[in-house]
Motif scaffolding. Structure first.
Motif, short mmCIF file in Angstrom:
data_model
loop_
_atom_site.label_atom_id
_atom_site.label_comp_id
_atom_site.label_asym_id
_atom_site.label_seq_id
_atom_site.Cartn_x
_atom_site.Cartn_y
_atom_site.Cartn_z
N GLY A 173 35.07 -15.12 -11.96
CA GLY A 173 36.17 -14.29 -11.91
C GLY A 173 35.78 -12.89 -11.78
O GLY A 173 36.17 -12.04 -10.74
N CYS A 174 35.02 -12.38 -12.80
CA CYS A 174 34.54 -10.94 -12.78
C CYS A 174 33.78 -10.59 -11.65
O CYS A 174 34.01 -9.30 -11.00
CB CYS A 174 34.12 -10.53 -14.07
N SER A 175 33.04 -11.37 -11.23
CA SER A 175 31.89 -11.02 -10.11
C SER A 175 32.42 -11.09 -9.02
O SER A 175 32.35 -10.26 -8.05
CB SER A 175 30.81 -12.14 -10.33
N THR A 176 33.38 -11.89 -8.68
CA THR A 176 34.20 -11.99 -7.32
C THR A 176 35.41 -10.93 -7.27
O THR A 176 35.53 -10.55 -5.88
CB THR A 176 34.75 -13.37 -6.93
N LEU A 218 26.10 -18.64 -7.61
CA LEU A 218 26.81 -17.73 -8.22
C LEU A 218 27.53 -18.87 -9.41
O LEU A 218 27.43 -18.48 -10.57
CB LEU A 218 27.86 -17.24 -7.75
N GLY A 219 28.19 -19.89 -9.02
CA GLY A 219 28.63 -20.85 -10.03
C GLY A 219 27.80 -21.56 -10.89
O GLY A 219 27.79 -21.73 -12.24
N ALA A 220 26.61 -21.78 -10.26
CA ALA A 220 25.31 -22.44 -11.11
C ALA A 220 24.74 -21.43 -12.01
O ALA A 220 24.56 -21.66 -13.03
CB ALA A 220 24.17 -22.91 -10.06
N PHE A 221 24.64 -20.15 -11.59
CA PHE A 221 24.31 -19.08 -12.46
C PHE A 221 25.30 -18.87 -13.62
O PHE A 221 24.97 -18.68 -14.75
CB PHE A 221 23.88 -17.89 -11.88
N GLY A 238 42.59 -16.99 -10.02
CA GLY A 238 41.21 -16.31 -10.01
C GLY A 238 40.81 -15.84 -8.39
O GLY A 238 39.57 -15.38 -8.43
N ARG A 239 41.81 -15.63 -7.76
CA ARG A 239 41.42 -14.97 -6.48
C ARG A 239 42.53 -13.87 -5.92
O ARG A 239 43.47 -13.80 -6.65
CB ARG A 239 41.30 -16.19 -5.26
N LYS A 240 42.15 -13.34 -4.89
CA LYS A 240 43.16 -12.19 -4.47
C LYS A 240 43.21 -12.41 -2.93
O LYS A 240 42.22 -13.21 -2.23
CB LYS A 240 42.56 -10.79 -4.76
N ALA A 278 36.20 -19.70 -4.26
CA ALA A 278 36.92 -21.07 -4.85
C ALA A 278 35.88 -21.92 -4.93
O ALA A 278 35.99 -22.78 -6.03
CB ALA A 278 37.83 -21.40 -3.50
N PHE A 279 34.78 -21.89 -4.40
CA PHE A 279 33.60 -22.81 -4.10
C PHE A 279 32.91 -22.61 -5.47
O PHE A 279 32.04 -23.34 -6.22
CB PHE A 279 32.75 -23.15 -3.01
N SER A 280 32.71 -21.50 -5.89
CA SER A 280 31.94 -20.85 -7.09
C SER A 280 32.50 -21.43 -8.28
O SER A 280 31.92 -21.90 -9.12
CB SER A 280 31.85 -19.48 -7.22
#
Length: 817
Positions: free
Chosen positions: A29-32, A158-161, A515-517, A47-49
């Protein structure tokens, strides 16, 4: 004490998993939302992250997360290369709804077909396929041939990291320590069960004994769950410590080591259930002292198991006591058939203390199998290179199960993408993404899973809408409201009603809103996404029904027949072999048949669990109670068959020294076994035939149509009453047991006159007594199976008189004709 601690430990583990999930989602969330512009531009599918994070980090250890990252990388490679080639050949501007659905279906089929790919890799790949195809339709010619797939891959990365980082902070959550902790809990559980079973054996009345046995039963369920947990975490531990594969390749896994403790404890329970009254008649003060000493020694072995040590009977510290040199089997003299369960109880305690006769030679068995395999391979090489190439080609081809699975995924995903785009072009992602993470290799309760996902999606979306409404003026604080929701859904994951499917849908539903905008009005987006998710689930259900139309209740009935057939095959292999060269082969064959029976019983259990969840519609309700009883009897018989294999192996080893003496009794014992196999084998065959009948009315009509008459007096079952049960009665059970006890006494006297070794003589006597107990218990359990089958058939045919012998005669007459 151990049960309470286990409950608290489970609560802490689930809360810790929820907090790590929160941390991973916070990183995404903070990254995106607030990260640097280049990062937000490259990871353009937050969303996919979130989806990738939830798939990888939920209830995971560091080893699981590393495996998840590897699967994400593998999925990315599988999807990105075909996607770039496809966009280059077709051109993004030419993509329409139908073409996108076709490309998604073909690519999904290619990804789903290989058997070696992990299911998580397939799920992540399916999600990437949906985003690439639908995103190309939405953006048209503006879609970058290379950059669009790269954006999808970056979002996955990004999601995996975030998952790995969350698993490392504040300290790594290692599967090794989880297994170590679970081993300690299992050892405490096993110790409690051992104490309870010994107390029940030494109880002074039936009431106290039954209370101890009932208390131990609840601990058996907890122990099975702990063993399953250890087994599930073993692969993750190997990812964390790959050196185990190289330095200790032949060592048993923790679950297999602990299973060697579980089997004798299960045998002790079986023996207590066979005791008619308490206190046990053969017990005396000296035997009670030796029993306590043996329990103390086993307790030391369990202490080592707490530390996840390489425990074995040879490493157990010795207890200095005058009773140490005395054996339970030598002190326990059997005077009647009522003492046989107690003798088997002592045998199981000695197994706990000394280990199994077969397991100690496991390395030799493995080496022998490898040698046989090498001989087969060398033989096939001599047959010619062309045959070798043909065999290799056949091995590469996917199985029918993999082909059906790939076909289901392909059609479902293609239809979901097509109808999702037709309904709402801008939000066409969600119909495909909803089912992309729903596929499973094995059968699942389709309607239950779809219902859980639909409810989870609705709950998560409504929660997101309410949070947006309450924090209208503080948009930046909306993300904080995800924290309690993620904790709630982490516990929801382990509920019966929603399970993994519902919890994942619920947390993703809230994440996509909070979690999105820049996705539009929350209410409109939520309604659209719920509709899109429903479209995807409808496609999923329809394809599942078309590809696998058989109900779980029907499969459970078929599996029950197959389990009975496997049990019959195992019983046929119960024999004492005189030829020394064939002894190990026969013993291994019986062990293989027992493993086959166990696998069939496990499948039956899965089908029963699925049938309990599926709706009845216009079908006859599933009688879960009867099936559970049948499952319990089959599980008991599978355990008894395993002990028979151990007994025969022990007899084969012990009888080698007394060849001449043993040959005098070998033929007599085999005659008893043949009589047992004839009686019980016929019963199993009859049960299998009767349970396979789809309709008794059709059977009657077929007999009338062919004008076939039958005579129950000329049935296949010899002697006694026409209207008696198919299975042996209690007299047969006692006759078999008393015969084995008589043979054991004769063997003991014969060896004693020849001045044989006392310990070896005792071993043969105990094995014969135990074999008699197991054979008689199998016979008694066959009678229970017949009662349970009649109960099931009577429930299905309330107006019909159920006589299995008569039905068997009708079938015999029909097939002979």
């Amino acid at each position: 004490m151990a049960t309470t601690y286990h409950a608290e430990s489970v609560w802490r583990v689930r809360l810790g998993s929820a907090l790590r999930t929160i941390l991973a989602c916070t990183i995404v969330g903070c990254s995106t939302l607030y990260g640097p512009e280049p990062l937000r531009r490259v990871s353009s599918f937050p969303a996919f992250s979130y989806v990738t994070t939830i798939l990888i980090v939920s209830d995971a250890t560091l080893g699981d997360t590393l495996k998840g990252c590897w699967n994400a990388l593998l999925a990315t490679v599988q999807v990105m290369i075909p996607s770039i080639l496809c966009l280059q050949l077709i051109g993004p501007g030419r993509f329409n709804n139908g073409l996108a659905a076709a490309v998604a279906a073909v690519t999904a089929f290619m990804v789903a077909l290989p058997e070696s790919t992990h299911l998580m890799a397939k799920r992540i790949a399916f999600g990437q396929i949906v985003i690439v195809c639908v995103g190309t339709v939405i953006h048209g010619a503006e879609t970058g041939v290379v950059m669009h797939p790269i954006h999808v891959a970056s979002s996955t990365a990004l999601g995996a990291f975030a998952s790995v980082l969350a698993m490392m902070v504040p300290y790594p959550n290692l599967a090794y320590y989880e297994i170590k902790k679970t081993c300690r809990l299992y050892a405490e559980n096993a110790s409690e069960r051992l104490n309870l079973l010994v107390k029940a054996f030494c109880a002074n009345d039936n009431t106290a004994a039954f209370d101890f046995i009932l208390e131990a039963k609840s601990l058996f369920i907890a122990g099975a769950k702990l063993l399953l947990s250890i087994k599930q975490k073993q692969d993750a531990m190997l990812c964390e410590r790959p050196q185990i594969r190289f330095f200790k390749p032949d060592c048993l896994s923790p679950s297999e080591k602990l299973q060697e403790l579980e089997i004798p404890i299960r045998g002790m329970e079986l023996s207590l259930n066979s005791c008619r009254s308490f206190p046990v008649g053969m017990i005396h003060e000296e035997l009670r002292d030796v029993l306590e000493t043996s329990k103390a020694q086993i307790g030391l072995k369990l202490v080592q198991a707490k530390c996840y040590a390489s425990f074995d009977a040879t490493t157990v510290p010795e207890i200095k006591n005058e009773c140490t040199d005395k054996s339970l089997s030598t002190l326990a003299t059997i005077s009647s058939t009522e003492d046989a369960p107690a003798s088997f109880f002592f045998y199981c305690m000695e197994l706990l203390q000394d280990g199994f006769p077969i397991s100690r030679n496991s390395e030799c068995v493995v080496k022998e199998k490898k040698k046989t395999k090498m001989e087969e391979l060398s033989g096939s090489q001599n047959q010619g290179k062309s045959m070798n190439l043909l065999e290799r080609g056949l091995l590469i081809l996917p199985s029918s199960e993999s082909f059906i699975f790939a076909l289901k995924c392909s059609i479902s995903l293609g239809l979901a993408v097509l109808f999702g785009l037709i309904y709402n072009r801008e939000n066409g992602y969600w119909s495909g993404l909803t089912i992309a993470i729903s596929f499973a290799r094995n059968r699942q309760a389709t309607f239950t899973v779809a219902n859980a996902r639909a409810q989870g999606t609705a709950m998560g979306s409504v929660y997101g809408i309410l949070c947006c409404f309450m924090f209208k003026k503080f948009e930046n604080l909306r993300f904080l409201l995800l924290l309690p929701w993620i904790i709630f859904t982490s516990f929801l994951r382990h509920s019966r009603m929603y399970g993994e499917a519902g919890s994942i849908s619920a947390v993703i539903g809230a994440l996509l809103i909070l979690g999105r905008k820049n996705y539009g009005t929350p209410t409109e987006f939520a309604i659209t996404r719920i509709t899109e998710a429903t479209i995807g689930l409808i496609c999923f259900i329809m394809v599942e029904i078309l590809c696998q139309p058989a109900r779980a209740a029907t499969l459970a009935r078929t599996q029950l027949a197959q389990s009975l057939e496997a049990l019959e095959e195992g019983i046929k292999d119960i024999t004492l072999c005189a030829d020394q060269k064939k002894k190990s082969t026969k013993s291994r064959a019986l062990g293989d048949k027992q493993n086959k029976l166990k696998s069939h019983v496990l499948k039956l259990e899965n089908f029963i669990a699925e049938a309990e969840k599926e709706p009845n519609f216009w079908f006859l309700p599933f009688n879960a109670t009867c099936y559970r009883k049948l499952l319990g009897s089959l599980s008991t018989m599978a355990d008894l068959l395993l002990f028979v294999a151990y007994k025969i192996e022990s007899l084969s080893q012990a009888s080698e020294r007394y060849g001449v003496v043993w040959e005098d009794f070998h033929e007599q014992i085999n005659e008893e076994l043949e009589l047992f196999k004839e009686k019980v084998g016929y019963s199993m065959k009859c049960f299998e035939e009767v349970i396979s009948i789809k309709s008794f009315t059709v059977l009657e009509k077929e007999l009338q149509k062919r004008n076939i008459s039958y005579d129950v007096e000329l049935g296949r079952l010899p002697n006694k009453d026409v209207h008696r049960s198919v299975s042996p009665d209690e007299e047969d059970v006692l006759e078999i047991l008393s015969s084995f006890l008589q043979h054991s006494n004769e063997v003991a006297n014969k060896i004693n006159t020849d001045e044989g070794d006392e310990k070896l003589k005792s071993q043969i006597v105990v094995c014969l007594n135990g074999l008699g107990f197991c054979i008689s218990s199998l016979t008694r359990e066959t009678t229970e199976l017949e009662k349970e089958l009649k109960e099931l058939l009577k429930w299905e045919n309330p107006t019909r008189n159920i006589n299995l012998y008569e039905i068997s005669c009708k079938l015999n007459a029909l097939y002979k004709k």
